[in-house]
Write an enzyme that holds these catalytic residues in place. Structure first.
Site: not given
Length: 299
Positions: A78, A96, A130
């Site tokens: 991804q 990240e 997130n």
């Protein structure tokens, strides 16, 4: 032929977007931007900087190594998401962990989606991305919700729509931020659960919260046991009722005689060690004078 022209046009548009400086980024025409957004490109890892809006503050080293091993075998399945911030300069919007794991492996490039976003949009995308992950701890989620409210100016209702969560769920997470910082750290480190934290929130004093927290750790209290503990702590202690001294028999034997003498029911109040008082009611001036005469012995 038409397909080749379309591909070539997209290539030129993407190239123009990638070479656009930060100050001129707003000048990219909407059609070029629309075609470029969602395109996957290989970007040098050295040209990517981490997102300062990243709500995640802890990255498990062991988990990063596992992810790096997966990337080594299968590649980055991804792509990460980036936005352009300058000449050949990009900033992470999301991904990240994949970025860090790729650097750990020594890779030089990484596949990425290109997005157009200002600071506020980048913050919102990073926070929402997130929040939707499954491995954030409750305090990280709560802090992300709070940042969305403070920095993106979202209400709880608006945030509910953005992240697809019930408003009550969001409110429960936000309440965790009222806990003492030591307890918040305990939730992040897994010493207690979010359920424990929600029970402790009902205690207002920080010192009392910490005392309960220590009880949970030392006695390994369940969430249910913690709720009961807090409930009992919050209930006001009943004042001990004053025990009325029993009326001794020698007083009871004389109550009827005295009542008959004055022609009305008298009351007795006992003290300690056979001490007490007699109360004689009266209902008018004449009644009072009548009682007075009886006391004087006047007939």
């Amino acid at each position: 032929m038409a397909k080749a022209i379309k591909k070539q046009a997209l290539g030129r548009g993407l190239s123009a977007l990638l070479n656009e400086s930060k100050s001129d980024l707003s000048g990219v025409d909407k059609q070029t931007a629309k075609r470029a957004v969602g395109s996957i490109i290989e970007i040098d890892l050295t040209s990517i900087e981490v997102n300062p809006f990243q709500p995640r503050s802890q990255f498990n080293e062991e988990h990063l190594k596992e992810l790096a091993g997966s990337i080594k075998e299968l590649g980055v399945i991804q792509p990460i998401t980036v936005r352009k911030i300058g000449q050949n300069k990009f900033q992470l919007v999301s991904g990240e962990r994949r970025f860090r794991a790729s650097k750990m492996l020594g890779n030089t490039t990484i596949p990425a989606f290109l997005r157009l976003a200002n600071d506020q949009e980048a913050l919102e995308m990073a926070l929402v991305e997130n929040i939707q992950r499954q491995d954030l701890d409750p305090i990280e989620i709560a802090m992300s919700y709070q940042r969305l409210m403070d920095e993106v100016q979202l209400t709880q209702d608006q945030m509910s729509q953005r992240v697809g969560k019930k408003r009550s769920t969001i409110a429960n997470y936000l309440r965790l931020l009222k806990l003492d910082p030591i307890i918040q750290t305990g939730i992040r480190d897994g010493f207690i659960s979010m359920g424990h934290g929600r029970a402790i929130i009902n205690v207002s004093k920080s010192t009392d919260q910490l005392s309960i927290y220590e009880q949970i750790i030392s006695k390994k209290l369940s969430v249910r046991a913690t709720e009961e503990f807090v409930k009992n702590l919050n209930q006001p202690k009943a004042k001990p009722s004053k025990k009325t001294p029993e009326t001794p028999s020698f007083v009871n034997d004389g109550v009827g005689i005295i009542s008959d003498f004055f022609g009305k029911k008298i009351s007795i109040k006992m003290g300690k060690k056979d001490n007490g008082s007699i109360s004689i009611p009266f209902h008018s001036r004449e009644d009072y004078k009548r009682i007075l005469k009886l006391l004087k012995g006047d007939q």
